[in-house]
Design a protein around this motif. Structure first.
Motif, short mmCIF file in Angstrom:
data_model
loop_
_atom_site.label_atom_id
_atom_site.label_comp_id
_atom_site.label_asym_id
_atom_site.label_seq_id
_atom_site.Cartn_x
_atom_site.Cartn_y
_atom_site.Cartn_z
N ARG A 120 -11.17 -101.69 43.55
CA ARG A 120 -11.05 -103.06 43.90
C ARG A 120 -10.59 -103.83 42.89
NH1 ARG A 120 -11.74 -107.22 48.31
NH2 ARG A 120 -10.48 -108.85 47.40
N PHE A 121 -9.37 -104.30 42.72
CA PHE A 121 -8.65 -105.12 41.77
C PHE A 121 -8.49 -106.43 42.27
CE2 PHE A 121 -7.05 -104.86 37.72
CZ PHE A 121 -5.90 -104.84 37.54
N SER A 122 -7.59 -107.36 41.65
CA SER A 122 -7.24 -108.45 41.83
C SER A 122 -5.79 -108.61 41.69
CB SER A 122 -7.95 -109.44 41.18
OG SER A 122 -7.74 -109.47 39.69
N GLU A 130 -4.46 -111.39 40.47
CA GLU A 130 -4.00 -111.93 39.00
C GLU A 130 -4.29 -110.55 37.96
OE1 GLU A 130 -6.23 -114.99 36.93
OE2 GLU A 130 -6.05 -115.95 38.75
N LYS A 182 -1.12 -109.98 35.26
CA LYS A 182 -1.60 -109.90 33.82
C LYS A 182 -1.22 -108.58 33.41
CE LYS A 182 -5.31 -110.34 30.73
NZ LYS A 182 -6.12 -109.12 30.18
N VAL A 238 -9.41 -120.63 34.79
CA VAL A 238 -10.39 -119.57 34.73
C VAL A 238 -9.79 -118.28 35.31
CG1 VAL A 238 -12.58 -118.34 35.41
CG2 VAL A 238 -12.47 -120.72 34.26
N GLY A 239 -9.67 -117.23 34.84
CA GLY A 239 -9.13 -116.07 35.76
C GLY A 239 -8.72 -115.01 34.94
N VAL A 240 -8.25 -114.01 35.31
CA VAL A 240 -7.76 -112.70 34.48
C VAL A 240 -6.83 -113.08 33.54
CG1 VAL A 240 -7.22 -110.37 34.73
CG2 VAL A 240 -8.45 -111.15 36.45
N VAL A 241 -5.88 -113.64 33.93
CA VAL A 241 -4.83 -114.21 33.01
C VAL A 241 -5.34 -115.15 32.10
CG1 VAL A 241 -2.41 -114.95 32.88
CG2 VAL A 241 -2.99 -113.58 34.86
N ILE A 274 -0.37 -118.36 41.86
CA ILE A 274 -1.67 -117.45 42.31
C ILE A 274 -2.78 -118.69 42.49
CG2 ILE A 274 -3.41 -115.91 41.96
CD1 ILE A 274 -1.51 -114.20 40.43
N ARG A 275 -3.13 -119.19 41.22
CA ARG A 275 -4.25 -120.17 41.26
C ARG A 275 -4.08 -121.53 42.12
NH1 ARG A 275 -6.19 -119.40 35.09
NH2 ARG A 275 -6.00 -117.26 35.01
N SER A 301 -12.07 -113.98 52.01
CA SER A 301 -11.32 -113.94 50.91
C SER A 301 -10.18 -115.01 50.96
CB SER A 301 -10.92 -112.62 50.59
OG SER A 301 -9.94 -112.50 49.38
N ALA A 329 -8.30 -114.77 48.17
CA ALA A 329 -7.49 -114.20 47.29
C ALA A 329 -5.89 -114.06 47.65
CB ALA A 329 -7.76 -112.71 46.83
N LYS A 356 -14.36 -114.57 41.78
CA LYS A 356 -13.33 -114.06 41.00
C LYS A 356 -13.70 -113.90 39.65
CE LYS A 356 -10.55 -118.15 39.62
NZ LYS A 356 -9.33 -118.69 39.70
N PRO A 414 -11.92 -107.80 36.03
CA PRO A 414 -10.85 -107.97 36.80
C PRO A 414 -10.85 -107.62 38.37
CG PRO A 414 -10.25 -106.03 35.59
CD PRO A 414 -11.69 -106.28 35.44
N SER A 415 -11.78 -107.22 38.85
CA SER A 415 -12.13 -107.03 40.14
C SER A 415 -12.53 -107.99 40.58
CB SER A 415 -13.42 -105.92 40.25
OG SER A 415 -13.06 -105.39 41.42
N GLU A 416 -12.69 -107.98 42.06
CA GLU A 416 -13.19 -109.37 42.89
C GLU A 416 -14.17 -109.29 43.84
OE1 GLU A 416 -10.13 -111.60 44.74
OE2 GLU A 416 -9.05 -111.99 42.79
#
Lengths: 384, 343, 250
Positions: free
Chosen positions: A308-310, A312, A316, B33-36, B65-66, B195, B197, B309, B314-316
């Protein structure tokens, strides 16, 4: 005496009565409070609940005892030592003694009887080489045909679609819930299974005397070779299996030698699903990641373990190329969907459709898979 | 005494303001907040329209995205809370949630059909799943209304029974479809876990007017809801035309729930817990309860999605899992505290 | 003007005919009317029809000259107090009474000062003013009954329809509530119509009495006159005698 007289001085004087006396918890008055239906109803439900519990217990006891009595505990094919178990390999006589086999097997093979331990550390015992094999996993089917024993396949799952001949074999159902009845009906003497197989199905098959070999391969690719060797042993052709494994290994090595030399490792994203279905890719602990690395790429999914990834995370990582399965014209879909359409790989048209079966299934076709991956990731190379 | 009454009313208003501020703060946090790795300052600058010196990846993360995801989270949180409140009052039951009329099963059926028929992505820029789940949900409401029209006696209990039966029936249909197409089980099950997402600008554009319509309808029914809590008979004596009002409320609540489910899948607990929390904080007058519920719902969902998230980055995680895990202790403490009020 | 005018009024449930059977009667304007009769005689049903909750299957009803129909908004004419209230939520006393004020909440969501005052006034009338903050479900039966009345009062209607005001209360509460109602009925031109069970109380506190039996009128007239041994015996089918001004079992 008049009842209404004299007791009350009049309502406005009520104020001097203290609150404590007036307040009564759980009043029996008009207001029945917060959603309770009254004790009577709950009491009744309690009675029904008890009855239902005993009825259910009785029912399940009856069912399970029926199952237990119906089949005996038998071991292996070719031995029929438990009273009540039906011998289905012709010629086997009931002697009541273990280890006693009167019949001559199809080819007297000095390897048999043998005992192998499968991936769950279960003992799988065969007295003669299996002749009627049911495969409950696509990779097992492929391994079987790769080893040249495809003729022995009598049953397969709906997903076993390679090679062509396999599709003509009758199906026993799906990956997780194959029909045990079918397997028994096909008079199978060995069932090859993989990770989707349920423990209950294994036990059920064992209880009717059909040996089951569950083969898993974990992260190390070496495990896949081990799997093929084990199947070869079970089939009574260990040397042939060894040869085939060496074949596979050599071919993969051949490709690896070329890819390893490349100075750049393109960043590859293996897109299993996206969008509303969630962003899934191959994590660092998967065999797919291993194959991508061998193909000379850098697996973007290595930042996670599992699948499972995302989205975002994908943005990135910004991969150089994206690999998708065939069907549904995914590259076009990605071009229309935000935020995927803004990814560099999508804008620059580097979304490639590939055959994912040869990659997803752990088995002999991984050679093709690797070759395919290498061609896509390093089109400049000339591969053996 | 009257003085104290007004004091309490003022406090309630301040409380709502406080909640709104918390929401705003939560939104800004959510965006940063987030992966990037986009920092707080940069995200604010992007929001305000600055483009110079901004990494395109960061811009994409915030705008593409956000931001849609934030709006989706706020909408879904508020929407589920509003329809949950409406149903709890309508059915005089504190345990009612937005899905009592069987809508969730209809939405799942819609999604399943979308995935199986291959409309799952890139359809009208919305995503087939979004569209089909919305249609499935509204379609179920339609069935509820049709059945109610056929039956002579349409009471709250009847509606609940219809909802339960539809839930079972539609779930069975979905199970059958899943059984016949087992390779797609995973995608469908994951969608049902909930979700946001995959929120996109297009989806949010579609959802916003529908949400506003539904929310406006519920707010407009505040007075009727105030009386319906007491029961149909009393409501009638106050001039409430019960069958008509009930139809209206279910219609608007269904609209809200459908649009929420189309954005996020079936997310539990938000619509159950937040109305109860709102009532503990602000009493029983629906004009206030609805406002509190919407704010609390948005806040709750925002917090849950933030956790979803970041916990396994970086998984969710699916946000529905987080709301359930968070929801249970919150719900338990609500039940325990239920006799004590704050106002 | 009459308080009540019923013309050929009938009511039946789908599986129960003759709950009310072609009733025609008039009741003059009196402060306090009681409706008495055996269980199942149709008393509560009649009251609900008067409140506009149930639709009669035949005939007409007029209350204070106004034709009562279920879809008509009668909230300015009458206030209905039910036999019991199932509250699924906790509610403050004051909020409950405020519900009696239909336009208490203005557009911005705030409560109008005038309505707040009226609500507190209503609480004062029933002597419950100081537990305005209490949770309704935590109060005793007597207090809850008074609050039901307070809410009806807050509606500021001329007519109060009350279903069994004292049936579940202890003696003291019964007396308090009945005295309260009597006081209210005599003030400000209010009329009260109450379904009751106790003939003694009806004779003591009310002005006019209607006896129902089996969906039909058993007797109707001023309470002191119509509540007599013969009527009670024929309506209830039981022998009674009058002892010290009370009816007791013979």
């Amino acid at each position: 005496m008049n009842v209404g007289e004299g007791i009350n001085e009049g309502v406005p004087g009520m104020g001097n009565v203290s609150r404590e006396r007036l307040r009564v918890r759980k009043s029996q008055g008009r207001f029945e409070g917060t959603g309770r239906k009254g004790r009577g109803w709950r009491g009744q439900r309690g009675r029904y609940g008890v009855f239902a519990f005993w009825a259910f217990l009785l029912l399940s006891l009856t069912l399970s005892s029926g199952l237990l009595l119906g089949g005996g505990k038998a071991e292996g094919g070719g031995k029929a030592e438990t009273p009540g178990a039906t011998p289905w390999i012709e010629g086997v006589e009931k002697t009541g003694k273990a280890e006693h086999v009167l019949v001559q097997a199809a080819s007297s093979n000095p390897l048999f009887p043998l005992e192998v331990r499968d991936s769950y550390n279960r003992r799988v015992r065969l007295t003669t080489p299996p002749q009627r094999i049911v495969s409950c996993a696509p990779n097992m089917t492929e391994i079987l045909f790769y080893l040249g024993e495809g003729k022995k396949l009598v049953g397969r799952t709906d997903w076993c679609n390679w090679p062509e001949e396999a599709q003509r074999i009758p199906s026993v159902g799906g990956l997780q819930d194959p029909s045990v009845e079918r397997i028994v009906q096909l008079k199978s003497d060995l069932v090859l299974a993989s990770s989707h197989f349920q423990k209950e199905t294994v036990e059920l098959l064992e209880s009717v005397g059909i040996p089951v070999y569950v083969g898993l391969a974990s992260r190390e690719y070496e495990e896949v070779y081990r799997l093929i060797r084990s199947v070869g042993l079970l089939l009574g052709i260990p040397e042939r299996a060894e040869g085939k494994v060496k074949d596979m290994h050599d071919q993969m090595e051949g490709i690896r030698k070329k890819t390893i030399a490349t100075p750049n490792k393109p960043r590859v994203y293996y897109m299993i699903s996206f969008g509303d279905e969630g962003d899934y890719t191959a994590g660092s602990d998967t065999h797919i990641a291993q194959l991508i690395r061998w193909a000379g790429g850098h697996n973007v999914g290595d930042v996670i373990r599992g699948w499972r990834f995302s989205v975002e995370g994908l943005v990135k990582e910004d991969p150089d190329m994206i690999l998708v399965r065939r069907g549904g014209n995914i590259p076009e879909q990605l071009k229309k969907l935000s935020p995927y359409r803004q990814l560099r790989a999508v804008r620059e048209g580097r979304v490639y459709e590939i055959d994912t079966d040869s990659i997803d299934r752990m088995g002999p076709r991984n050679v093709e898979g690797l070759r395919q991956l290498s061609k896509v990731i390093h089109p400049e190379l000339i591969l053996p | 005494m009257i003085q104290e009454f007004y004091r309490i009313e003022r406090r309630k208003e301040l409380g709502a303001l406080l909640l709104a501020i918390l929401c705003a703060g939560g939104a800004i946090l959510y965006l940063s907040v987030g992966v990037v790795p986009v920092g707080l300052g940069e995200s604010l600058r992007i929001l305000l329209g600055y483009r110079e010196g901004i990494d395109p990846g960061h811009l994409l993360a915030i705008e593409g995205i956000r931001l849609p995801r934030l709006i989706a989270a706020l909408l879904v949180g508020a929407g589920l809370a509003l329809s949950g409140t409406a149903y709890q009052s309508l059915f005089q039951n504190r345990l009612a949630d937005p899905f009592v009329t069987g809508i969730s099963a209809g939405a799942v059926l819609g999604t399943t059909l979308a995935i199986l028929l291959g409309f799952s992505s890139g359809f009208l820029g919305l995503g087939g799943i979004t569209l089909f789940s919305f249609l499935g949900a509204m379609g179920t409401s339609l069935v509820v209304f049709l059945l109610l029209g056929v039956l002579k006696r349409a009471s709250s209990a009847t509606i609940l029974l219809i909802g339960i039966s539809l839930n079972f029936f539609l779930s069975a249909v979905v199970s059958l479809l899943l059984f016949l197409h087992r390779n797609r089980i995973e995608s469908i099950v994951l969608w049902t876990m909930g979700s946001v997402a995959s929120a996109t600008r297009d989806k949010v554009f579609f959802a916003l007017p529908v949400f506003l319509l539904g929310a406006a309808g519920i707010f407009a029914s505040s007075r009727s809801l105030d009386y319906l809590v007491l029961g149909e008979d009393i409501a009638r004596t106050h001039g409430i035309r019960v069958p008509r009002v009930r139809f209206r409320i279910i219609l608007f609540a269904s609209l809200l729930t459908s649009v929420c489910v189309s954005l996020s899948g079936v997310v539990g607990f938000v619509g159950l817990v937040t109305p109860n929390m709102a009532r503990i904080l602000t009493g029983t007058r629906h004009r206030s309860v609805l406002v509190y519920a919407a704010l609390l719902g948005a806040l709750f969902f925002l917090g849950a999605d933030l956790l979803a998230k970041t916990l396994l980055s970086p998984s969710e995680l699916p946000v529905g899992v987080v709301t359930s895990l968070l929801g249970v202790p919150v719900f338990a403490s609500l039940v325990w505290k239920s006799s004590r009020r704050i106002y | 003007m009459r308080l009540l005018e019923l013309q050929n009024l009938s009511f039946a449930y789908p599986n129960r005919p003759g709950v009310l059977d072609h009733i025609t009667l008039t009741v003059p304007v009196v402060p306090f009317l009681s409706i008495l009769g055996p269980n199942g005689a149709g008393k509560s049903t009649l009251l609900k029809i008067l409140a506009g909750i149930l639709q009669p299957t035949g005939g007409t009803v007029e209350l204070e000259g106004v034709r009562i129909q279920p879809h008509r908004d009668v909230s300015t004419l009458l206030a209905y107090v039910p036999q019991s209230l199932h509250l699924p939520l906790e509610m403050r006393v004051i909020d409950f009474v405020l519900l009696g004020r239909p336009h208490a909440v203005n557009l911005t969501g705030r409560v109008r000062a005038y309505d707040v005052e009226k609500a507190f006034w209503a609480l004062e009338q029933v002597g419950c003013r100081e537990f305005w903050k209490e949770n309704l479900t935590e109060l005793s039966g007597g207090e809850q009954q008074k609050l039901l009345i307070a809410k009806a009062l807050a509606q500021e209607t001329k007519v109060l329809l009350i279903d069994e005001p004292v049936t579940h209360l202890d003696l003291r509460n019964q007396m308090e509530v009945l005295t309260l109602l009597r006081g209210l009925a005599e003030k400000e031109g209010r009329k009260i119509v109450a379904v009751m069970h106790d003939v003694n109380q009806a004779r003591e506190f009310t002005d006019y009495t209607l006896f129902l039996r089996g969906g039909k009128v058993g007797a109707v007239g001023p309470s002191r006159e119509v509540i007599c041994r013969e009527t009670v015996e024929s309506v209830f089918g039981i022998g009674v005698e009058e002892r010290k001004g009370l009816f007791v079992r013979a």
